[in-house]
Structure formats: C-alpha cells, structure tokens
Design a protein around this motif. Structure first.
Motif, mmCIF file in Angstrom:
data_model
loop_
_atom_site.group_PDB
_atom_site.id
_atom_site.type_symbol
_atom_site.label_atom_id
_atom_site.label_comp_id
_atom_site.label_asym_id
_atom_site.label_seq_id
_atom_site.Cartn_x
_atom_site.Cartn_y
_atom_site.Cartn_z
ATOM 1 N N PRO A 85 40.160 43.264 41.992
ATOM 2 C CA PRO A 85 39.509 43.194 41.131
ATOM 3 C C PRO A 85 39.698 43.703 39.895
ATOM 4 O O PRO A 85 39.934 43.042 38.847
ATOM 5 C CB PRO A 85 37.879 42.837 41.326
ATOM 6 C CG PRO A 85 37.832 42.725 42.781
ATOM 7 C CD PRO A 85 38.953 43.660 43.222
ATOM 8 N N PHE A 86 39.882 45.022 40.619
ATOM 9 C CA PHE A 86 40.403 45.657 39.371
ATOM 10 C C PHE A 86 41.690 45.790 38.147
ATOM 11 O O PHE A 86 41.864 46.235 37.362
ATOM 12 C CB PHE A 86 39.397 46.584 39.306
ATOM 13 C CG PHE A 86 39.681 48.056 37.868
ATOM 14 C CD1 PHE A 86 38.780 48.004 36.644
ATOM 15 C CD2 PHE A 86 39.820 49.621 37.996
ATOM 16 C CE1 PHE A 86 39.068 48.640 35.689
ATOM 17 C CE2 PHE A 86 40.678 50.214 37.127
ATOM 18 C CZ PHE A 86 39.814 49.583 36.124
ATOM 19 N N ILE A 87 42.541 46.240 39.482
ATOM 20 C CA ILE A 87 43.452 46.480 38.992
ATOM 21 C C ILE A 87 43.962 45.391 38.753
ATOM 22 O O ILE A 87 45.320 44.905 38.005
ATOM 23 C CB ILE A 87 44.297 47.485 39.700
ATOM 24 C CG1 ILE A 87 44.845 46.219 41.070
ATOM 25 C CG2 ILE A 87 43.768 48.157 40.241
ATOM 26 C CD1 ILE A 87 45.539 47.257 42.639
ATOM 27 N N VAL A 88 44.095 43.925 39.006
ATOM 28 C CA VAL A 88 44.843 42.373 38.591
ATOM 29 C C VAL A 88 44.521 42.845 36.831
ATOM 30 O O VAL A 88 43.977 42.856 36.536
ATOM 31 C CB VAL A 88 44.663 41.671 39.700
ATOM 32 C CG1 VAL A 88 45.258 41.810 40.615
ATOM 33 C CG2 VAL A 88 43.136 40.913 39.140
ATOM 34 N N PRO A 89 45.685 41.932 36.549
ATOM 35 C CA PRO A 89 45.419 41.511 34.773
ATOM 36 C C PRO A 89 43.752 40.434 34.593
ATOM 37 O O PRO A 89 43.942 39.374 35.208
ATOM 38 C CB PRO A 89 46.714 40.852 34.651
ATOM 39 C CG PRO A 89 47.883 41.410 35.618
ATOM 40 C CD PRO A 89 47.617 42.261 36.355
ATOM 41 N N THR A 90 43.159 40.562 33.422
ATOM 42 C CA THR A 90 41.833 40.322 33.955
ATOM 43 C C THR A 90 42.279 38.968 33.213
ATOM 44 O O THR A 90 41.102 38.071 33.915
ATOM 45 C CB THR A 90 41.030 40.650 32.645
ATOM 46 O OG1 THR A 90 41.379 41.958 33.401
ATOM 47 C CG2 THR A 90 39.632 40.288 32.316
ATOM 48 N N PHE A 113 41.360 35.933 44.870
ATOM 49 C CA PHE A 113 42.856 35.948 45.008
ATOM 50 C C PHE A 113 43.376 34.946 46.908
ATOM 51 O O PHE A 113 44.375 34.237 46.516
ATOM 52 C CB PHE A 113 43.381 37.443 46.301
ATOM 53 C CG PHE A 113 42.679 38.070 44.655
ATOM 54 C CD1 PHE A 113 43.801 38.909 44.113
ATOM 55 C CD2 PHE A 113 41.569 39.298 44.963
ATOM 56 C CE1 PHE A 113 43.268 39.296 42.147
ATOM 57 C CE2 PHE A 113 41.349 39.725 43.987
ATOM 58 C CZ PHE A 113 42.674 40.134 42.225
ATOM 59 N N THR A 135 47.523 51.388 34.847
ATOM 60 C CA THR A 135 46.999 49.560 34.950
ATOM 61 C C THR A 135 46.892 49.025 33.957
ATOM 62 O O THR A 135 46.540 47.899 33.597
ATOM 63 C CB THR A 135 45.733 50.640 35.992
ATOM 64 O OG1 THR A 135 46.188 50.663 37.269
ATOM 65 C CG2 THR A 135 45.070 49.096 37.042
ATOM 66 N N ASN A 150 47.623 45.082 32.135
ATOM 67 C CA ASN A 150 46.641 44.290 31.869
ATOM 68 C C ASN A 150 45.898 43.859 31.010
ATOM 69 O O ASN A 150 45.480 42.853 29.912
ATOM 70 C CB ASN A 150 45.479 44.704 32.646
ATOM 71 C CG ASN A 150 45.534 44.491 34.473
ATOM 72 O OD1 ASN A 150 46.078 44.942 35.274
ATOM 73 N ND2 ASN A 150 44.380 45.704 34.552
ATOM 74 N N SER A 157 49.653 39.762 39.984
ATOM 75 C CA SER A 157 49.179 40.536 40.059
ATOM 76 C C SER A 157 49.577 42.394 41.671
ATOM 77 O O SER A 157 49.583 43.105 41.687
ATOM 78 C CB SER A 157 47.725 40.368 41.065
ATOM 79 O OG SER A 157 47.068 39.403 40.014
ATOM 80 N N VAL A 213 51.231 45.861 41.541
ATOM 81 C CA VAL A 213 49.518 47.387 40.394
ATOM 82 C C VAL A 213 49.454 47.106 41.629
ATOM 83 O O VAL A 213 48.840 48.124 42.372
ATOM 84 C CB VAL A 213 48.588 46.414 38.954
ATOM 85 C CG1 VAL A 213 49.521 47.278 38.396
ATOM 86 C CG2 VAL A 213 48.912 45.264 39.160
ATOM 87 N N TYR A 240 48.889 50.658 44.285
ATOM 88 C CA TYR A 240 47.793 51.230 44.545
ATOM 89 C C TYR A 240 47.409 51.477 46.466
ATOM 90 O O TYR A 240 46.584 52.443 46.448
ATOM 91 C CB TYR A 240 45.484 49.911 44.042
ATOM 92 C CG TYR A 240 46.139 50.403 42.675
ATOM 93 C CD1 TYR A 240 44.392 51.021 42.370
ATOM 94 C CD2 TYR A 240 46.364 50.197 41.015
ATOM 95 C CE1 TYR A 240 44.163 51.790 41.496
ATOM 96 C CE2 TYR A 240 46.059 51.220 39.788
ATOM 97 C CZ TYR A 240 44.778 51.783 40.212
ATOM 98 O OH TYR A 240 43.772 51.633 38.655
#
Lengths: 335, 447, 282
Positions: A138-143, C31, C210, C214, C258, C261, C265
């Motif tokens: 959740p933190f790394i995908v674009p908000t 997701f 990141t 984003n 998504s 990235v 990670y």
C-alpha cells in the motif's frame, strides 16, 4: 560564507609554498582538502535546489498571499485582506478543523497499528521476507491509483462492502436489527463518502491504510537494533510482554519513532491526494482539508492570492512541529 | 418501432421541416461562414507556416462517446484543409478549470480552452476578445442566456458558446406505472408524491448533491429558482436570505428523505448514470446521455431497456419552471500564438453542415447556440428526447438574477448553492444553512 | 530477533498468526479488488444484482483499452524516466550533503543541517501555487524537467537525513587510514565511505524512486499535454471520464502502475530494512 574566504588563504598557503607552481586542477584539489571548504562545496547542490525550488517559491507564496492576484492578472498588494477573508469564511474553519482531526486520527492509527505490525514482523517465521514485501504494497503504489480502488469500493451504488452487508442481511445473519429491515427496499448500506462523519472516517481509513506499512517497516528497522539480550534479562525478572515493550523496547526505538511520526504527521497534515480522489471535499465541505481548499481556491476558482493564503495557514502548525523537533533533536544530541 | 413511428409522424405532420428543407433554409448563412472561414486559410501568408502550425484544443470528455469521435473527425478534417495539426484532448470536465488556471498562469498550453457555464468570466483576463467572432457567428441571435455567460463586465465576449446542455428528468415508465404514478409530474408537489411511491418501491429518485460540475448545480440552482429564491438580485447584491429560499430548502429536506437515494450526497456526474443503468433508481435529472447509452450501447443494458425510458421537464414551483443550461464555450487563450487558426477552427465547427453532424451524433444530448437548431427535424425523430429542445424556454444561467460576472462563477466553483442544500438534507436547520451560505456569498460578491 | 520458546500453538495463533493474517488481508484486499474489477466485462461490472466477487466471463478488454486508446505505455516511460532522473539528482545532492553534515566540521554546519531538515516540513501542498509560477518563469511548464527538478526538493531532506545516520556508523578510522596513505578527502569519501554505505544509499534511492513514482500534485499542476503525463495523472485524467468512467481500465492502469515499484521492493525490502537499521543505529 564569509568564513570560507577567510579560511581559504591561510589553509592553502603552506602547501602552496611547498609545491612551486601548481596546475589549476591540482589547486582545486588542494583547496578541497580543507575541511570547511569541502563542507561548503558538498552542500551546494542540495542548497541550490532548496533555495530555487523551496525558499524562493515560499517567499513568493507569502507575497502572493498579500495580493489580490486572480488568474491571468499580476495582482496588487492588499495586505492581510486574503487572510481576513478566509477568517470570515466558515468553509475555512471547517477545513482547518477537518485537517486537525484527520491528521491526529490518522497518525495515531498509523502509529498504534504500525507498531503492532512491526512487532509481528520482527518475529521469525516462514515467508517472513515475502510477508514484509507484501505488507509494504500500500505504501509503494501511487496513492491516487490505490485511492481509485477505494473510490470504487466505497461507491454509493456498487460498493463491495455494502453488497456484502446486504448479502449478510439476506442470509439472515443480520447485525443491523429491525430498523433497517423495515427500510430494506432502498437500503444502500452505509454512505461511505456521503455522510459527513463516515466520509471523514473513510478518508482517514484510506490514509492510514496507505501510511501504515511505512511506520511498520521503519519501526521494524528500529526493533532490529534492540539487542535480544535485553529481553533475556527481562525474562529472568519475570516481566510480561507489555512491560518488556514499555520499559525496554519503546525507550530504545524512541528516536526513530519520533522521526517517523513527525514525517508522517507532516505528510498527513498536507495530504491532498486522498481527498482529491475520494470526495473533492464533499459532502458539503465536510472532508475539505487545507490542502484541498487551497487547491480549490487557487486552481479551480482562480483566486491565487486567496489560495496561497489558505496554504500558508498550514505553516503555523508545521512551524510548531519544526520547533518541537529541533528542540527534541538538540536535547538528544546533547545526551 | 418507436423510432419508425416518429419518423412517419415527422414526415406527415404539417408545418414540420424535413432535414433537406432545413438545410436549404439555413444554407445561406452557412455558405457565408464557410466563405469567410475559407479566405483565412486559402489566402494570405498562412501557407508559409502551414507545416509547422499546430492547434491544441482542450475539451471535456462527452458523456456521449460518439460526440468525441465526431469532434476528432471534424478536427482532423479541418486540419487537413487548413494545414494545421489539430490535437483535441478530452478530459474530465471537473478538471477543466484547474488546467485552465495552470495554462493561463504559465502562458502555455492549449490554444482553445473549452470552458463550461460561466467559467469564461472567471478567466477573462487570460482569454482573447471574441466580439468579432461572436458577431460573425450569430451575434444577437445566439441565446441570450448563453451569450451573457461569456460576456464580462467590460462587454467583451471571452469565448464563443458552441452548444449547451441541460438536464431533464429521465424516468422509468414501467416503474412509474407499476407503483401507480399517473404520469410524469408537472409540479414539485406531484414529484414529491411520485417520489414517495418510488422510494417505497425500492427504486427512489437519484440526485447528486456532491462536489461536481453538472448534475448537482443543475439541480440545486433550478430548485432555488423554481421556488423564487436567488443568489443575488438584479443589481448584484446578495439576496439569498429570503422566504423563498427557505421554502426551497424546506421542500428539499422533505423530498430528500421521502423520495431520494441518500447516496446522492457522494455522487459525481457519472454516478446517476451508473445507478440508473444498474436499475437502482427510477428517476434522475440528467442530460440525454442515459437514454443515449440505453438506446445505443447494448452491452451496458438489458434488451428493450431504452423503450422503458421517458423524460420530463424540471417540475414547476411556486415561481414557475426553470432549467440550468450551461454553455460549452470555446475560448481562445490570450497567449496562443495561433489565434488565426484557432478562429478558423471555431468557424469551422460552427459551419452549418459540421454543426449539424455534431448535433445529430449527440441525438438530443446537446442544443445548438442559435434558436434555429431547435427547428431541426432531428428533435422529432425520437420522441423520447424531443423534450430537450424545450430547455431554452426555461433557460437561466448560474448567477441569476444578477449581472453575470466572475463572482457567480466563483460561487459555482465553491459549490455554495449545492452545499446549501446538501447541508440541509443532512439535518442542519434551514436558517443556519441559509445564513452560512449567505455569508460565503457576501465574501465572494462583496469581498 | 526474539526467540519465542515454549509458546503454545494456540497462543501463537492468537497473538501472532491471526493478527498477521488480518493485517496482510487488509493490506492486500484493494489490490485483489483492482484485479477482479479489471477483468470484469462491463455488464458484470455495472450490475448490482450479481455478486461482485465472482467473474463469470473474464475479459482482457480493459487492459487492451489502456494500450490502444490511451498513451499508457508512454506515461509509464515518462514516469520511469522522471523517477530515475530525480532519484539520481536527489541521491547526488543527498549523499554530498549527508557526508558534509555528518563528517566535516565547518562553521555553520549545524545551521545547514537544521535548514535542510526544516525544508522537509514544507510540503508540496503549501508550495504548489507559487512554484507553478516559478516553473512557468523558467519556461519548464509541461516539460519533464519541471518534475525532475522539483521532486528532489521533496526527496533530498529525507535522503540526507537517512544518509547522515548511515555515514556515522562507518568508523572514522577507516577514512583516516586512507588519508595517511595519501588519499585526498574526496578520495576517502568516494573510495572508502561510499562503498561501505551502499545499503544506506540504496535505501535512500528506493525511497526516492517510490516517492517520485507516486507524486501527484506537481505532476497534475505542471504537466498538461497527454504525451507528457505520468501514470497517476494520466490514469486519473484520461480514464475518469465519459458517462460512467472506465472503471475496468482504471483498475488495470492502477495495477500496472503499481507493479514496477512493487517489483523493485520485493527485491530490496530486506535491504531497505537493513539500510534503515544502519541509519537508525547511527
């Protein structure tokens, strides 16, 4: 910068006497041997970026907030009129209050649950590595992109949550009681983004969902610096888990916890994306934050001066955070 | 079936024009425009720059998808004739103002901005003078309410209204019949009675009161006017706080809880389309786009769905019937380095033959800027959409009854009137919502 | 790591597995939802009477739409290149500043340290209105450079802070030995300190990449033409339109945006943790 010019000749003159004539490159090299000179030179790229893209726009923003600049016009000086106008507007008070509620609630949730998750992830278990990578998603995908998924999950008509609630009702395992049953015909479930309190809850939820992994992973890094021997000592004394956490873990990870909390506070306080995607400030401004209000005033209604003023209202609170952190850092540093 | 019947009626009914007659009728003006437009790119120095010239047009993304396709086709055709590379960018209408601000502040970006409702007034400092073009493309013949939406205090038109859209209520004939509603309601009181039945049945009225550009203000402003309330008086003084406004608010409070889908508070302009097609609501204020999709996009609806739809006008209130009709205006930006080509492009899309194609592909979703387009036989072809041509009769612009200026666009951009009602339906007292909206309006109009 | 000897399975289930499972489920559900939405045909997507969890006729039409009807591939490339370039710039500036502040003594270094620190408390939402006119004056509007040059302002403070901590963990003696052997300060930095700090630099790099990938607000305000957009702005402005929005394609775009990235990670998460650990220790 004055000190540089003073220190340069004295530091390099000795070496210059030793080697007769030096090439330009060599001279630069020697010059850089001076600790202070090198110190300043290495700061140049960062400072340049900060001056051009932060300090200058910031002062420009202060100037803009003192003018009646409308889109397409230069604007003229009006003193504090924009600030006064905002202070007469209920929408502004609402946005300011929303920002405070939003920030505090989201930061507390992230802190508590992030800590919990970090403690869980600090244990040895199979798939630990894989799990760490997945919870970080959740933190790394674009908000905005994950925000879209939430928007669809909160949709007034197509919400998967409400579908599930409805399904549970139909299965007669209802948790809602009779009041809703009577109104079932047009029951749509909770208005996730439609009622003021729930909409606020929803944007806090999404912000916390997004920021929690960063807390967890950073605190995990902090937890890994705690020497296990300390816990062994605790075991002998017969302390329970919570006492161990409170008396051993927490003091040791306090520095990183403070940094991550302040960082998260700033990012949450200035959040824009979650509200922009989910509600655009609605219903009736109950989810407007200072950032989205500044965007609405400056970008969509063309009052750049007023928008800049609204954004600047964020600064006092951020300023307090800055002061507090500086104080804290200094105290830590002197220890 | 309904389609054929309509065509037959159209051919047999006396006094109604056929498509060919219509074109002959208006052909002269069209030829004149074409000639004027033609000289600009066929003569003069233009060819010297022909290869390099580009034209960037920023438009909304239409709710009627083929309209965008037709726009792009016309742009390409114009590009070929004029030797200009035309790019049309279609974006969500909610994002148009922010893009306009960024473009005008930075003096870079689209040559033509399409702005909705009275937004051209908000951006007047960044937009070109269109007075000559307005005169050329219809002048006083253009509906007053859309021309005033683009004319600033100095009397300068900041764009050319290309078309306007407005809402009528689309409803499910079959559901109305099933719950025993005799016919489309003519007054707000009748609508309330009908809505109660619909909500009891489980398919209420769906209405957006969210922060969005079209349906929510289209509903909130008109409701206010129907009850006699208004934002400002004729002199531009804030006049919201009145008994009439209170009546409108009180009415909506009852209407909302008794007849509406409460989810509307979070809806944007697309939500009611989705909800209607998913058959969770039986009636909603909308342009003809729901009907259009039902009729033309079989993948999205059950067979025969379109035949079950009808439309009716916004009901009458104590002060009569009103419709909010927002023009979609092409505005040439002041910074554009290609104003001549931009003007030619606007002339081109206003040419009779081109505009007619555009009108036809929209099938009732839009109205033309000149009254003559209301006479077009297209309106008779499908009785389900005929009613949309009535809209100009009741047309008012946002900011009525005051002199139109940038303040009314600012009030629109801040959703003051929408939020007045949104707050009320969430339970705030009528007096308090009016008082706070009045305060915001005074902030806007009187500084 | 703690050892949990003598914990019963039941206790372990309650205090560990169940909470962890709930966390993972909550983190991942959106997701899953993106994916399932992206493969539903429209008539299933917009039908409230069907179970939204079931896809009966899975389709890839929404995915194809992304590539055929929008410039998604172009946006992905823009995003990648902007993120890479701004990460490089911020690492460069961050490494130098971090080294300078943690290793070198010079008058005013404390002030510099504090001022860099303060800047990370000045968020983009406070700056975007005046920054837009700075960018316009520099003639950078609608160019990738508008973003490449402004993103580092968000990234440098954090990178510098993280690296300062990391540099402190490297013994000074190593550098001093090298200098006795005749290395210059710069050489000592590049040959001794930086290689040893790779985990920290990598962490800062991942973090910067990141955040740039984003970023939304600057990209929304500074970029306008479709071929210059980044994924977040492109997806939002070009797919949230039409009569019902392109929900299937929106979700497909969200997932695709998504993946890169997430991929980075999955390789580096351990490194990220250890890099942070290093920084924290110092």
């Amino acid at each position: 910068m004055k000190s540089t010019s003073q220190s340069v000749p004295t530091a390099t003159s000795d070496t210059l006497e030793a080697g007769a004539r030096l090439s330009f490159g060599r001279r630069i090299g020697l010059w850089l041997e001076n600790e202070a000179v090198l110190g300043y030179v290495l700061m140049v790229p960062a400072l340049l970026l900060i001056v051009v893209f932060i300090a200058y726009p910031f002062s420009l923003g202060v100037w803009m907030s003192l003018t009646d600049k409308l889109v397409g016009t230069p604007g003229k000086f009006v003193g504090l009129a924009n600030f006064a106008k905002l202070l007469r507007s209920e929408i502004f008070y609402q946005a300011a209050w929303n920002t405070v509620v939003f920030t505090i609630a989201a930061t507390v949730i992230k802190g508590v649950f992030g800590m919990w998750l970090a403690i869980l992830l600090n244990r040895k278990f199979r798939l630990a590595r894989f799990t760490r990578a997945t919870v970080l998603l959740p933190f790394i995908v674009p908000t905005v992109l994950s925000g879209l998924a939430w928007l669809w999950m909160f949709d007034a008509t197509f919400s998967v949550f409400n579908w599930t609630l409805k399904w549970m009702w139909q299965m007669e395992i209802s948790v809602f009681g009779m009041a809703l049953k009577e109104n079932w015909g047009y029951f749509r479930g909770p208005l996730w983004l439609g009622s003021p309190a729930l909409a606020m809850f929803s944007i806090i939820l999404v912000n916390a969902w997004r920021g929690l992994p960063f807390f967890a992973i950073t605190l995990l890094a902090g937890l890994q610096t705690v020497p296990p021997e300390l816990y062994d000592a605790g075991d002998i004394d017969g302390t329970n888990e919570f006492q161990k956490f409170w008396h051993i873990t927490l003091p040791l990870i306090k520095p990183i916890a403070v940094v991550v909390t302040v960082f998260s506070f700033v990012v949450t306080f200035s959040d824009f994306q979650v509200v922009y995607i989910l509600t655009r400030g609605g219903p009736h401004n109950s989810t407007h934050l200072l950032a989205t209000l500044a965007y609405q005033l400056g970008m969509t209604s063309g009052n750049l001066g007023e928008g800049a003023a609204a954004a600047l209202f964020m600064f006092p609170i951020l300023g307090l955070v800055i002061l507090w952190q500086l104080f804290y850092l200094r105290r830590e540093g002197s220890d | 079936m309904a389609h054929e019947a309509a065509q037959q009626r159209g051919e047999t009914a006396p006094g109604r024009m056929r498509r060919r007659d219509f074109l002959a009728h208006t052909g002269k003006a069209g030829a004149a425009w074409a000639a004027v437009a033609g000289t600009n790119w066929l003569t003069g120095q233009a060819p010297a720059f022909a290869q390099e010239r580009t034209l960037h047009v920023l438009e909304w993304s239409s709710f009627v998808a083929p309209a965008d396709v037709e726009r792009d086709r016309q742009a390409a055709e114009f590009g070929k004739q004029a030797g200009v590379k035309v790019t049309i960018e279609h974006i969500n209408a909610n994002d148009l103002p922010a893009r306009a601000t960024a473009a005008i502040e930075g003096s870079t970006g689209p040559d033509i901005l399409q702005l909705l409702s009275n937004y051209p007034l908000l951006y007047s400092e960044g937009l070109d003078d269109h007075n000559d073009l307005i005169t050329e493309l219809g002048g006083d013949e253009i509906y007053q309410f859309i021309r005033e939406a683009v004319r600033d205090e100095k009397g300068v038109h900041r764009g050319v209204p290309n078309f306007f859209g407005g809402g009528a209520n689309v409803y499910r004939k079959d559901i109305f019949e099933e719950v025993g509603i005799p016919g489309p309601p003519d007054t707000w009181d009748e609508y309330l009675e009908a809505g109660k039945k619909l909500k009891h049945f489980g398919m209420p009225v769906g209405q957006s009161l969210g922060h969005t550009f079209g349906d929510a203000p289209g509903f909130a402003y008109t409701l206010l006017w129907c009850f006699g309330g208004k934002e400002v008086d004729e002199d531009g003084r804030v006049a919201l706080n009145s008994k009439e406004t209170a009546n409108a608010v009180d009415f909506l409070k009852e209407f909302w809880s008794a007849a509406c889908d409460e989810g509307g508070l979070a809806w944007d302009d697309t939500s009611n389309n989705r909800a209607f097609l998913a058959e969770t609501i039986a009636c909603t204020l909308n342009g003809a786009s729901i009907y259009f999709v039902a009729r033309n996009d079989p993948r999205k609806v059950a067979p025969g769905f379109a035949d079950r739809l009808g439309h009716f006008l916004i009901p009458k209130g104590p002060n009569g019937r009103y419709h909010g009709v927002g023009p979609f205006t092409n505005c040439i930006t002041r910074y554009s380095s290609n104003k001549e080509a931009a003007r030619d492009y606007i002339r081109f899309v206003h040419q009779d033959d081109n505009f007619e194609k555009f009108l036809l592909v929209n099938k009732g979703y839009i109205n033309g800027p000149l009254p003559k387009w209301q006479e077009h036989p297209m309106w008779e072809e499908d009785p389900a959409v005929t009613i949309y041509r009535e809209l100009p009769k009741y047309g008012r612009n946002l900011g009525y009854a005051g002199p139109y200026n940038r303040h009314s666009s600012e009030a629109f951009a801040k959703y003051i009137i929408v939020d007045l009602f949104a707050k009320a339906v969430r339970g705030d007292s009528t007096q308090s919502v009016i008082a706070s909206a009045e305060k915001e309006l005074k902030n806007i109009y009187e500084g | 790591m703690q050892a949990y000897v003598g914990e019963t399975l039941l206790k372990r289930l309650i205090v560990f597995y169940i909470p962890l499972f709930l966390f993972v489920a909550a983190m991942l559900f959106p997701f899953y939802w993106m994916f399932i939405t992206s493969i539903k045909p429209d008539f299933e997507l917009y039908n409230v009477r069907r179970s939204p969890f079931i896809v009966s006729q899975a389709t890839l039409e929404h995915w194809f739409y992304l590539f055929k009807e929008t410039m998604f591939a172009r946006w992905a490339w823009n995003t990648f290149w902007i993120a890479t370039a701004s990460t490089a710039i911020s690492l460069f500036a961050g490494v130098l500043a971090g080294y300078s502040l943690s290793r070198l003594r010079f008058p005013g270094s404390a002030t510099f340290g504090i001022s860099i620190f303060i800047t990370y408390l000045v968020p983009p939402t406070l700056l975007f209105i005046p920054l837009a006119s700075v960018i316009a004056n520099l003639r950078l509007l609608d160019s990738p450079w508008a973003l490449i040059l402004t993103y580092p302002t968000i990234l440098v403070p954090f990178s510098a802070w993280l690296l300062m901590g990391y540099f402190k963990t490297i013994p000074r003696e190593l550098e001093e030995c090298a200098r006795i052997d005749g290395a210059t300060r710069l050489q000592a930095m590049t040959k001794i300190v930086l290689p040893l700090s790779m985990p920290g630099i990598l962490s800062a790099g991942i973090f910067s990449f990141t955040l740039s990938w984003n970023e939304f607000l600057y990209a929304l305000v500074f970029i306008s033409s479709p071929q210059q957009k980044t994924i977040p702005v492109g997806v939002v402005s070009e797919l949230m339109k039409g009569d019902v929005f392109f929900w299937g394609s929106l979700m497909a775009g969200a997932l695709l945006g998504s993946i890169p990235v997430a991929f980075v990670y999955s390789f580096f998460v351990e490194n990220y943790v250890s890099g942070m650990t290093g920084a924290v220790k110092g």
